[in-house]
Scaffold this motif. Structure first.
Motif, short mmCIF file in Angstrom:
data_model
loop_
_atom_site.label_atom_id
_atom_site.label_comp_id
_atom_site.label_asym_id
_atom_site.label_seq_id
_atom_site.Cartn_x
_atom_site.Cartn_y
_atom_site.Cartn_z
N UNK A 187 -28.95 -19.11 19.13
CA UNK A 187 -29.15 -18.14 20.20
C UNK A 187 -28.30 -16.92 19.92
N UNK A 188 -28.95 -15.77 19.85
CA UNK A 188 -28.24 -14.52 19.56
C UNK A 188 -27.41 -14.61 18.28
N UNK A 189 -27.95 -15.31 17.29
CA UNK A 189 -27.28 -15.44 16.00
C UNK A 189 -26.14 -16.45 15.96
N UNK A 190 -25.97 -17.21 17.04
CA UNK A 190 -24.89 -18.21 17.11
C UNK A 190 -25.50 -19.60 17.14
N UNK A 191 -25.04 -20.46 16.25
CA UNK A 191 -25.48 -21.86 16.26
C UNK A 191 -25.03 -22.51 17.55
N UNK A 192 -25.92 -23.27 18.17
CA UNK A 192 -25.62 -23.95 19.43
C UNK A 192 -26.28 -25.32 19.43
N UNK A 193 -25.80 -26.16 20.32
CA UNK A 193 -26.48 -27.41 20.63
C UNK A 193 -26.71 -27.39 22.14
N UNK A 194 -27.97 -27.54 22.53
CA UNK A 194 -28.32 -27.60 23.94
C UNK A 194 -28.35 -29.07 24.33
N UNK A 195 -27.51 -29.43 25.30
CA UNK A 195 -27.40 -30.82 25.73
C UNK A 195 -27.87 -30.89 27.18
N UNK A 196 -28.90 -31.69 27.42
CA UNK A 196 -29.47 -31.82 28.76
C UNK A 196 -28.71 -32.87 29.56
N UNK A 197 -28.58 -32.62 30.84
CA UNK A 197 -27.84 -33.53 31.72
C UNK A 197 -28.45 -34.94 31.77
N UNK A 198 -29.72 -35.06 31.49
CA UNK A 198 -30.35 -36.39 31.47
C UNK A 198 -29.63 -37.32 30.50
#
Length: 111
Positions: free
Chosen positions: A59-70
């Motif tokens: 996102x916007x050139x930054x590596x991320x991990x999206x972690x869902x509350x589930x």
């Protein structure tokens, strides 16, 4: 660190002091470790795809991990693992909701 009402957290590959987190494939590695935690549990071959609850992205050139509350609701220890990973590595965490891309509509017909 994480409010109980957020649906997703974004673990960003930037430390609290603004440095890029290394190694460069950290997001894929973390999501790979979490691949067996998924709706319905692990199945043969599930290690070959990411869990819908823990997805690497940029996102916007930054590596991320999206972690869902589930993930937290299904497997609290796995949730604690990713949250502690972020804390232990001094990574920035944002609470948000990932909005899916809008569908591409065809151009209107000419009269």
């Amino acid at each position: 660190m994480v409010s109980p009402t957020s649906k997703e957290i974004f673990i960003q590959g930037v430390t609290q002091d603004g440095k890029t987190f290394r190694p460069s494939d950290w997001a894929e590695r973390l999501a790979g470790v979490m691949s067996s935690f998924r709706p319905g549990g692990a199945r043969p071959g599930s290690h070959l795809s990411y869990s819908p609850w823990c997805i690497p992205t940029t996102l916007n050139g930054i590596k991320c991990v999206v972690v869902h509350r589930d993930l937290r609701d299904h497997e609290p220890m796995a949730w604690d693992f990713v949250v502690n990973f972020a804390r232990d590595n001094n990574l920035q965490v944002a609470e948000a909701c990932l909005v899916p891309d809008a569908p591409v509509l065809p151009p209107p017909a000419k009269p």
